[in-house]
Each structure stands twice: as C-alpha cells, then as structure tokens.
Design a protein around this motif. Structure first.
Motif, PDB file in Angstrom:
ATOM      1  N   LEU A   1      -0.524   0.601 -11.181  1.00 15.90           N
ATOM      2  CA  LEU A   1       0.229   1.693 -11.809  1.00 15.90           C
ATOM      3  C   LEU A   1       1.724   1.401 -11.855  1.00 15.90           C
ATOM      4  CD1 LEU A   1      -1.651   4.778 -10.360  1.00 15.90           C
ATOM      5  CD2 LEU A   1      -1.790   3.843 -12.677  1.00 15.90           C
ATOM      6  N   LEU A   2       2.248   0.819 -10.799  1.00 13.41           N
ATOM      7  CA  LEU A   2       3.672   0.486 -10.778  1.00 13.41           C
ATOM      8  C   LEU A   2       4.002  -0.556 -11.854  1.00 13.41           C
ATOM      9  CD1 LEU A   2       6.352   0.979  -9.326  1.00 13.41           C
ATOM     10  CD2 LEU A   2       5.778  -0.912  -7.818  1.00 13.41           C
TER      11      LEU A   2
ATOM     12  N   GLY B   1      -2.726  -6.337  -9.561  1.00 14.05           N
ATOM     13  CA  GLY B   1      -3.031  -5.409  -8.474  1.00 14.05           C
ATOM     14  C   GLY B   1      -4.245  -5.863  -7.674  1.00 14.05           C
TER      15      GLY B   1
ATOM     16  N   VAL C   1      -1.708   1.256  -6.510  1.00 13.39           N
ATOM     17  CA  VAL C   1      -0.240   1.348  -6.573  1.00 13.39           C
ATOM     18  C   VAL C   1       0.354   0.172  -7.350  1.00 13.39           C
ATOM     19  CG1 VAL C   1       1.872   1.286  -5.184  1.00 13.39           C
ATOM     20  CG2 VAL C   1      -0.012   2.784  -4.523  1.00 13.39           C
TER      21      VAL C   1
ATOM     22  N   SER D   1      -5.809   1.240  -2.129  1.00 13.10           N
ATOM     23  CA  SER D   1      -4.485   1.844  -2.344  1.00 13.10           C
ATOM     24  C   SER D   1      -3.500   0.830  -2.903  1.00 13.10           C
ATOM     25  CB  SER D   1      -3.947   2.410  -1.034  1.00 13.10           C
ATOM     26  OG  SER D   1      -4.783   3.429  -0.559  1.00 13.10           O
ATOM     27  N   VAL D   2      -3.495  -0.387  -2.363  1.00 12.25           N
ATOM     28  CA  VAL D   2      -2.599  -1.434  -2.861  1.00 12.25           C
ATOM     29  C   VAL D   2      -2.935  -1.773  -4.306  1.00 12.25           C
ATOM     30  CG1 VAL D   2      -2.030  -3.895  -2.620  1.00 12.25           C
ATOM     31  CG2 VAL D   2      -2.003  -2.399  -0.626  1.00 12.25           C
TER      32      VAL D   2
END
Length: 137
Positions: free
Chosen positions: A56-57, A29, A53, A49-50
């Motif tokens: 977590l993804l 990430g 995300v 944000s990237v």
C-alpha cells in the motif's frame, strides 16, 4: 518464506504481462514479507502486515508522484504548429515529429493532401486522443 517468494514471483510476472504498476509494489511487499519470514520464522501476522503496508505504501507513493507530475498536457498551443513527416511508418499510419518525439497523425483531408512523403511539413489542426490531426499549410 518460500511461499512469499512464490507470491512475489507470480505478482512480478503478472506485472510484466499486464503492465499494472500496483502489481510491482505488491511483489515488492511479498519480497519484504519473505525477508521477515527468514529472520522471524513463525510470525505470520507480522509477515502479512509487512506485505500489506509495503504494498500500500508503494502504491500510494507512486500515485501521489504520478498525480503531482502529470498535469494533462494542453494541446491548444499545438494547433497551428508545424510538424515534419518521418520516414518510419507503423502499420501504414502517418508518423510526424513534434516537440522532439514522434506522434501518430491523421490527415484531415486525405484526398487533397495526398501524397505525403517523409520530410514534408504539415500543420496541426487538432487532436483526437493521442492522434494529431494534420493538414498541408
């Protein structure tokens, strides 16, 4: 951009030391955030944000696949199965071959079953964690 690369390096380095798969995804990430920082400088909120995300993804996909493919192995069918003692001993522990892989084993009645030599056939009587409890036939 450099701070994201440093964060990624630290996280991936910690992953190698701790073997916590979540840190690997957090490092990935951070690498994704570094790419965003390179192409869109000055967009810190997008970079964060990237990072969040992507981290977590990655963790969510990993845990979903792990949970779907790792049903606890039922060892009830192993009781009574024969295993072969292998020559490789790790720190004096008994090692046996069962289902194509080597397992650590412990003799249930060491006084009656000694000596055990490589190539001897033993029978599984139970299990304690990942250690097979074995005895002579």
């Amino acid at each position: 951009m450099w701070y994201w690369l440093i964060i990624a390096g630290v996280l991936i380095g910690m992953e190698m030391l701790l073997a916590s798969i979540a840190l690997l995804f957090a490092g990935a990430g951070a690498l994704a955030a570094a790419l965003i920082a390179y192409y869109l400088p000055g967009s810190l909120h997008i970079q964060i944000s990237v990072f969040a995300v992507a981290s977590l993804l990655g963790v969510a996909v990993y845990w979903k696949r792990k949970r779907a493919g790792s049903e606890p192995e039922d060892m009830d069918d192993a009781i009574g199965q024969k295993v072969e003692v292998v020559p490789e001993q790790i720190s004096g522990q008994l090692r046996v071959r069962y289902r194509g892989s080597e397992w650590t084993a412990r003799l249930i009645n060491p006084a009656a079953d000694i000596p055990v030599a490589p190539g001897d056939i033993l029978v599984i009587k139970g299990r304690e964690g990942s250690v097979l409890l074995v005895a002579r036939e």
